[in-house]
Design a protein around this motif. Sequence first.
Motif, mmCIF file in Angstrom:
data_model
loop_
_atom_site.group_PDB
_atom_site.id
_atom_site.type_symbol
_atom_site.label_atom_id
_atom_site.label_comp_id
_atom_site.label_asym_id
_atom_site.label_seq_id
_atom_site.Cartn_x
_atom_site.Cartn_y
_atom_site.Cartn_z
ATOM 1 N N ARG A 1 0.778 -1.233 -0.114
ATOM 2 C CA ARG A 1 0.138 0.123 -0.015
ATOM 3 C C ARG A 1 1.033 1.238 -0.083
ATOM 4 O O ARG A 1 0.566 2.324 -0.676
ATOM 5 C CB ARG A 1 -0.910 -0.014 1.254
ATOM 6 N N ARG B 1 -15.664 -5.669 5.233
ATOM 7 C CA ARG B 1 -14.906 -4.619 4.868
ATOM 8 C C ARG B 1 -15.749 -3.489 4.919
ATOM 9 O O ARG B 1 -15.350 -2.049 5.067
ATOM 10 C CB ARG B 1 -14.248 -4.934 3.296
ATOM 11 N N ASP C 1 -4.427 -11.265 -7.420
ATOM 12 C CA ASP C 1 -3.493 -11.587 -6.593
ATOM 13 C C ASP C 1 -3.036 -13.191 -6.830
ATOM 14 O O ASP C 1 -2.152 -13.473 -6.652
ATOM 15 C CB ASP C 1 -3.749 -11.505 -5.268
HETATM 16 O O1 CDP Z 1 -6.571 -5.704 3.784
HETATM 17 P P1 CDP Z 1 -6.670 -6.401 2.567
HETATM 18 O O2 CDP Z 1 -6.900 -7.720 2.352
HETATM 19 O O3 CDP Z 1 -7.623 -5.649 1.570
HETATM 20 O O4 CDP Z 1 -5.400 -5.812 1.770
HETATM 21 P P2 CDP Z 1 -3.795 -5.967 2.202
HETATM 22 O O5 CDP Z 1 -3.483 -7.212 2.953
HETATM 23 O O6 CDP Z 1 -3.621 -4.573 2.936
HETATM 24 O O7 CDP Z 1 -3.148 -5.994 0.684
HETATM 25 C C1 CDP Z 1 -3.490 -5.123 -0.130
HETATM 26 C C2 CDP Z 1 -2.708 -5.667 -1.327
HETATM 27 O O8 CDP Z 1 -1.272 -5.828 -1.464
HETATM 28 C C3 CDP Z 1 -3.314 -6.942 -1.769
HETATM 29 O O9 CDP Z 1 -4.668 -7.163 -2.631
HETATM 30 C C4 CDP Z 1 -2.060 -7.752 -2.553
HETATM 31 O O10 CDP Z 1 -2.145 -7.303 -3.892
HETATM 32 C C5 CDP Z 1 -0.859 -7.127 -1.696
HETATM 33 N N1 CDP Z 1 -0.107 -8.091 -1.029
HETATM 34 C C6 CDP Z 1 0.549 -8.916 -1.482
HETATM 35 O O11 CDP Z 1 0.635 -9.015 -2.629
HETATM 36 N N2 CDP Z 1 1.638 -9.673 -0.781
HETATM 37 C C7 CDP Z 1 1.401 -9.453 0.702
HETATM 38 N N3 CDP Z 1 2.237 -10.541 1.394
HETATM 39 C C8 CDP Z 1 0.342 -8.570 1.282
HETATM 40 C C9 CDP Z 1 -0.293 -7.924 0.300
#
Ligand code: CDP
Length: 212
Positions: free
Chosen positions: A36, A140, A167
């Motif tokens: 992010r 959410r 993802d």
């Molecule tokens: O909380 P939410 O699940 O909505 O999102 P997040 O965990 O903050 O992650 C945001 C985006 O970051 C995800 O949609 C993934 O594309 C990416 N992400 C990733 O690729 N690898 C990780 N270890 C964590 C997040």
Amino acid sequence: MIIAIDGPAASGKGTIARQVAAVYGLRHLDTGLLYRAVAKAVLEAGYSPDDAARATEAAIVLDPRKFDDNALKLQAITEAASVVAAIPQVRQALMSYQREFATRPPGAVLDGRDIGTVIAPGADVKLFVIATPEVRAARRVLELKARAEPADEKEVLADLLRRDERDSRRTSAPLKAAPDAHLLDTTHLGIDAAFRAAVDIIEAVRTGRKRC
Ligand code: CDP
């Protein structure tokens, strides 16, 4: 001890990770914040999140000590985060920070998409947290409303599905359960029950008992 908690968007992994870290006295890293923060930096500099060179530069100079978690959670950054996260050089640039965080004593709980598969494949316990898309969207929406952000349930659901798809399909560290991960379905579990189920799994693994 290293605990890896992965799963799709809004599955409840972050809440579980925070609580598990507190109860075991471990440090906690929400790895989504890294992607992010890269997305926010790229957007603020006026570039497109799929600009691999700019996103990689942003990832290299990232300073997680300066994160403002609330600003990073804004829905406006969420989609762009999954776009920068698909760029292999971005993931590479963020890897050593995550690995060092995981291995520094006394250990840590990391939540994300690729913790059990790429960042900490030797983690002591791996959880893969899931819930139905509708339940995840409803959760959410509550989070967004609590932060006074606009929250249309249909749009939120579409966003989750789009990100899960991106993802899961990317070639670099896609969202998937490690073969030795324990599946935790929180569809019918509230926050407390999900936390207790996670601790049950962790304790079963730690004491070497076999889960059936
Ligand atoms: O909380 P939410 O699940 O909505 O999102 P997040 O965990 O903050 O992650 C945001 C985006 O970051 C995800 O949609 C993934 O594309 C990416 N992400 C990733 O690729 N690898 C990780 N270890 C964590 C997040």
